[in-house]
Design a protein around this motif. Structure first.
Motif, PDB file in Angstrom:
ATOM      1  N   GLN A 186     -20.060   8.820 -20.531  1.00 22.23           N
ATOM      2  CA  GLN A 186     -19.195   8.077 -19.728  1.00 22.23           C
ATOM      3  C   GLN A 186     -19.533   9.125 -17.937  1.00 22.23           C
ATOM      4  O   GLN A 186     -20.065   7.904 -17.395  1.00 22.23           O
ATOM      5  CB  GLN A 186     -17.903   7.729 -20.090  1.00 22.23           C
ATOM      6  CG  GLN A 186     -16.651   7.590 -18.286  1.00 22.23           C
ATOM      7  CD  GLN A 186     -17.413   5.802 -18.478  1.00 22.23           C
ATOM      8  OE1 GLN A 186     -17.729   4.972 -19.288  1.00 22.23           O
ATOM      9  NE2 GLN A 186     -17.882   5.826 -17.552  1.00 22.23           N
TER      10      GLN A 186
ATOM     11  N   SER B  63     -21.944   6.755 -16.022  1.00 18.65           N
ATOM     12  CA  SER B  63     -20.922   6.718 -14.076  1.00 18.65           C
ATOM     13  C   SER B  63     -21.712   7.042 -13.528  1.00 18.65           C
ATOM     14  O   SER B  63     -22.401   6.854 -12.291  1.00 18.65           O
ATOM     15  CB  SER B  63     -19.885   7.393 -14.300  1.00 18.65           C
ATOM     16  OG  SER B  63     -18.614   7.571 -15.145  1.00 18.65           O
ATOM     17  N   ARG B  64     -22.271   7.955 -13.253  1.00 26.28           N
ATOM     18  CA  ARG B  64     -23.640   8.529 -12.115  1.00 26.28           C
ATOM     19  C   ARG B  64     -24.709   7.678 -12.604  1.00 26.28           C
ATOM     20  O   ARG B  64     -25.109   7.881 -11.318  1.00 26.28           O
ATOM     21  CB  ARG B  64     -24.705  10.098 -12.834  1.00 26.28           C
ATOM     22  CG  ARG B  64     -24.126  10.902 -13.212  1.00 26.28           C
ATOM     23  CD  ARG B  64     -24.579  12.598 -13.425  1.00 26.28           C
ATOM     24  NE  ARG B  64     -23.955  12.837 -13.862  1.00 26.28           N
ATOM     25  CZ  ARG B  64     -24.572  14.106 -15.162  1.00 26.28           C
ATOM     26  NH1 ARG B  64     -24.900  14.173 -15.486  1.00 26.28           N
ATOM     27  NH2 ARG B  64     -23.033  15.348 -15.359  1.00 26.28           N
TER      28      ARG B  64
ATOM     29  N   GLN C  49     -24.282   4.379 -11.670  1.00 23.25           N
ATOM     30  CA  GLN C  49     -23.513   3.084 -11.960  1.00 23.25           C
ATOM     31  C   GLN C  49     -23.299   3.417  -9.850  1.00 23.25           C
ATOM     32  O   GLN C  49     -23.397   2.978  -9.325  1.00 23.25           O
ATOM     33  CB  GLN C  49     -22.237   2.888 -12.215  1.00 23.25           C
ATOM     34  CG  GLN C  49     -22.270   1.629 -13.466  1.00 23.25           C
ATOM     35  CD  GLN C  49     -20.847   2.021 -14.208  1.00 23.25           C
ATOM     36  OE1 GLN C  49     -20.209   2.554 -13.789  1.00 23.25           O
ATOM     37  NE2 GLN C  49     -20.830   1.390 -15.298  1.00 23.25           N
ATOM     38  N   SER C  50     -23.628   4.951 -10.169  1.00 26.67           N
ATOM     39  CA  SER C  50     -23.508   5.012  -8.368  1.00 26.67           C
ATOM     40  C   SER C  50     -24.744   5.842  -8.282  1.00 26.67           C
ATOM     41  O   SER C  50     -24.547   5.956  -6.317  1.00 26.67           O
ATOM     42  CB  SER C  50     -22.367   6.597  -8.014  1.00 26.67           C
ATOM     43  OG  SER C  50     -23.677   7.333  -8.950  1.00 26.67           O
TER      44      SER C  50
END
Length: 115
Positions: free
Chosen positions: A95, A99-100, A102-103
């Motif tokens: 995750q 997350s990294r 996706q950003s």
């Protein structure tokens, strides 16, 4: 032919394991995306990807300045199934990397698949 020692030896390194599982779950990723997701340098990521490519786990393609990696579609069924099960069972472990990614700003745009 890819053997069990090849697979398990290559996945025994955390960077290679995370990169492989990210590619297995998200599809084709470029080096810069993996650098962002894994929070590591380009030389380190490229070295690990080269190892995975050398045993036949990954294939690469160049599109302009980007090099994209994907799972080899000719992997033995046991490898594909193992990666799928491992990816599904370890979504929480991945995750932070997802997350990294996706950003990430300015992610490269893939060309449409040919024919």
């Amino acid at each position: 032919m890819i053997t069990p020692p090849d697979v398990f030896k290559s996945l025994s390194d955390e960077t290679r394991a995370r990169a492989t599982l990210l590619i297995a779950s998200l599809g084709e990723l470029c080096v810069c995306e993996l650098m962002c997701a894994l929070n590591d340098s380009q030389p380190k990521i490229s070295r690990h990807l080269a190892q995975l490519r050398s045993i036949g786990m990954l294939l690469d393609r160049r599109q302009g300045q980007w090099v994209y990696y994907r799972l080899n579609p000719e992997l033995p069924t046991w490898v594909s199934e193992m990666l799928e099960v491992t990816t599904q069972a370890n979504a929480e472990w991945l995750q932070i990397n997802v997350s990294r990614l996706q950003s990430m700003e300015d992610r490269p745009v893939r060309a449409a698949a040919c024919c």
